[in-house]
Design a protein around this motif. Structure first.
Motif, PDB file in Angstrom:
ATOM      1  N   ASP A 132      -9.318  39.364  -6.994  1.00  0.00           N
ATOM      2  CA  ASP A 132      -9.285  38.880  -5.612  1.00  0.00           C
ATOM      3  C   ASP A 132     -10.339  37.787  -5.439  1.00  0.00           C
ATOM      4  OD1 ASP A 132      -7.355  40.716  -4.556  1.00  0.00           O
ATOM      5  OD2 ASP A 132      -8.892  42.271  -4.574  1.00  0.00           O
ATOM      6  N   THR A 133     -10.134  36.933  -4.457  1.00  0.00           N
ATOM      7  CA  THR A 133     -11.189  35.999  -4.057  1.00  0.00           C
ATOM      8  C   THR A 133     -12.164  36.775  -3.176  1.00  0.00           C
ATOM      9  OG1 THR A 133      -9.726  34.116  -4.190  1.00  0.00           O
ATOM     10  CG2 THR A 133     -11.657  33.873  -2.773  1.00  0.00           C
ATOM     11  N   LYS A 135     -15.368  36.887  -0.588  1.00  0.00           N
ATOM     12  CA  LYS A 135     -16.131  36.075   0.360  1.00  0.00           C
ATOM     13  C   LYS A 135     -17.286  36.885   0.936  1.00  0.00           C
ATOM     14  CE  LYS A 135     -12.153  33.240   1.660  1.00  0.00           C
ATOM     15  NZ  LYS A 135     -12.458  32.035   0.857  1.00  0.00           N
ATOM     16  N   GLN A 136     -18.396  36.213   1.098  1.00  0.00           N
ATOM     17  CA  GLN A 136     -19.538  36.824   1.781  1.00  0.00           C
ATOM     18  C   GLN A 136     -19.391  36.510   3.266  1.00  0.00           C
ATOM     19  OE1 GLN A 136     -23.227  35.485   0.138  1.00  0.00           O
ATOM     20  NE2 GLN A 136     -24.405  36.443   1.766  1.00  0.00           N
ATOM     21  N   VAL A 143     -17.067  33.869   7.562  1.00  0.00           N
ATOM     22  CA  VAL A 143     -17.389  33.629   6.151  1.00  0.00           C
ATOM     23  C   VAL A 143     -18.640  32.767   6.037  1.00  0.00           C
ATOM     24  CG1 VAL A 143     -16.594  32.494   4.036  1.00  0.00           C
ATOM     25  CG2 VAL A 143     -15.009  33.890   5.391  1.00  0.00           C
ATOM     26  N   HIS A 145     -19.782  32.202   2.725  1.00  0.00           N
ATOM     27  CA  HIS A 145     -19.775  31.620   1.396  1.00  0.00           C
ATOM     28  C   HIS A 145     -18.620  32.242   0.605  1.00  0.00           C
ATOM     29  CE1 HIS A 145     -21.577  29.888  -2.144  1.00  0.00           C
ATOM     30  NE2 HIS A 145     -21.794  31.064  -2.725  1.00  0.00           N
ATOM     31  N   THR A 146     -17.957  31.455  -0.216  1.00  0.00           N
ATOM     32  CA  THR A 146     -16.972  31.997  -1.162  1.00  0.00           C
ATOM     33  C   THR A 146     -17.630  32.050  -2.532  1.00  0.00           C
ATOM     34  OG1 THR A 146     -15.119  31.111   0.097  1.00  0.00           O
ATOM     35  CG2 THR A 146     -14.696  31.685  -2.202  1.00  0.00           C
ATOM     36  N   ASP A 148     -18.062  32.474  -6.624  1.00  0.00           N
ATOM     37  CA  ASP A 148     -17.328  31.972  -7.792  1.00  0.00           C
ATOM     38  C   ASP A 148     -16.784  33.169  -8.571  1.00  0.00           C
ATOM     39  OD1 ASP A 148     -16.358  30.833 -10.088  1.00  0.00           O
ATOM     40  OD2 ASP A 148     -18.357  30.484 -10.942  1.00  0.00           O
ATOM     41  N   ARG A 149     -15.471  33.396  -8.417  1.00  0.00           N
ATOM     42  CA  ARG A 149     -14.850  34.585  -8.986  1.00  0.00           C
ATOM     43  C   ARG A 149     -15.038  34.690 -10.507  1.00  0.00           C
ATOM     44  NH1 ARG A 149      -8.745  34.917  -7.417  1.00  0.00           N
ATOM     45  NH2 ARG A 149      -8.461  33.422  -9.094  1.00  0.00           N
TER      46      ARG A 149
END
Ligand code: CTP
Ligand code: MG
Length: 218
Positions: A132-133, A135-136, A143, A145-146, A148-149
């Motif tokens: 999954d992506t 997000k913080q 949101v 921050h996304t 880095d998966r």
């Protein structure tokens, strides 16, 4: 090398919402803690098993796990692991910490973690890539921050440690809630190695997870 496993089974299982503690809930006719213990011991590398259970469940646990040292857990998972650590025999050099809730973690995973510790890594955790992506978010749900998966791992148990490292980690002054032992080792500044995890080591948390585990066993 003498290897011990601390099997933490003292949680209440509030999210599973059963009438008994989660580790004593049946999966395909046997309690989760029995499944977990059998798979921990199957590879033949674990010499000592310490099961950490709720105070009212010591006798039942001893009946279910006649080879185990059974001790009473604490209010948090960290407290329960500490109770298990205090019960380890003197000769133990390598310690696995495993959630009874990860009842289907296979013997191959246990062997891989023990091997990596025996090769000189002081702390080893199994982890899976995140699909999954993630997000913080802030308190309002927005949101921030996304992440880095590609650099993320969802970590599992059993987690393996050089005994002295795990004892040092647990001897630190408490620094907030830790949901795993590797987190305590990270706080020491010690390197924690992630090795490939296994989908079978999923944590049974909700009724849907229990149903999923039943299907995996069929
Ligand atoms: N655990 C424990 N002692 C505690 C809390 C948790 O030994 N005080 C154990 C659980 O028995 C479980 C593992 O730690 O095997 C992982 O915890 P979790 O999946 O959160 O189980 P519970 O705390 O029982 O469930 P819940 O959080 O839904 O109440
Ligand atoms: Mg819990």
């Amino acid at each position: 090398m003498s290897v011990a496993a601390i099997l933490v089974a003292a949680g209440s299982g509030s999210r599973l919402a059963s009438t008994r503690p989660k580790a004593f809930v049946d999966l395909a006719g046997e309690p989760l803690v029995v499944h977990a213990a059998r798979r921990l011991m199957a590879g033949g590398v674990v010499d000592t098993l310490v099961a950490v259970v709720p105070a009212d469940w010591v006798e039942q646990a001893q009946r279910l796990l006649p080879r185990a040292h059974v001790v009473v857990g604490g209010a948090s998972r960290v407290d329960s692991v500490a109770a298990g650590l205090a019960a380890l025999p003197a000769e133990v050099d390598v310690v696995l910490v495993h959630d009874a809730a990860r009842a289907l973690a296979p013997p191959t995973l246990v062997l891989a973690v023990v091997q990596a510790v025996c090769e000189g890594n002081p702390a080893v955790v199994p982890g899976l890539a995140v699909t999954d992506t993630i997000k913080q978010v802030d308190a309002s749900g927005a949101v921030v921050h996304t992440l880095d998966r590609a650099s993320l791992r969802a970590v599992q148990t059993p987690q393996g440690f050089d005994r002295a490292t795990l004892q040092r980690a647990h001897a630190q002054p408490p620094t907030g809630a830790h949901t795993d032992d590797a987190g305590l080792v990270e706080a020491l500044g010690t390197r924690v190695l992630v090795v490939p995890g296994d989908p079978l080591a999923l944590k049974i948390t909700t009724p849907a997870d229990l149903a999923h585990a039943e299907r995996l066993l069929q």
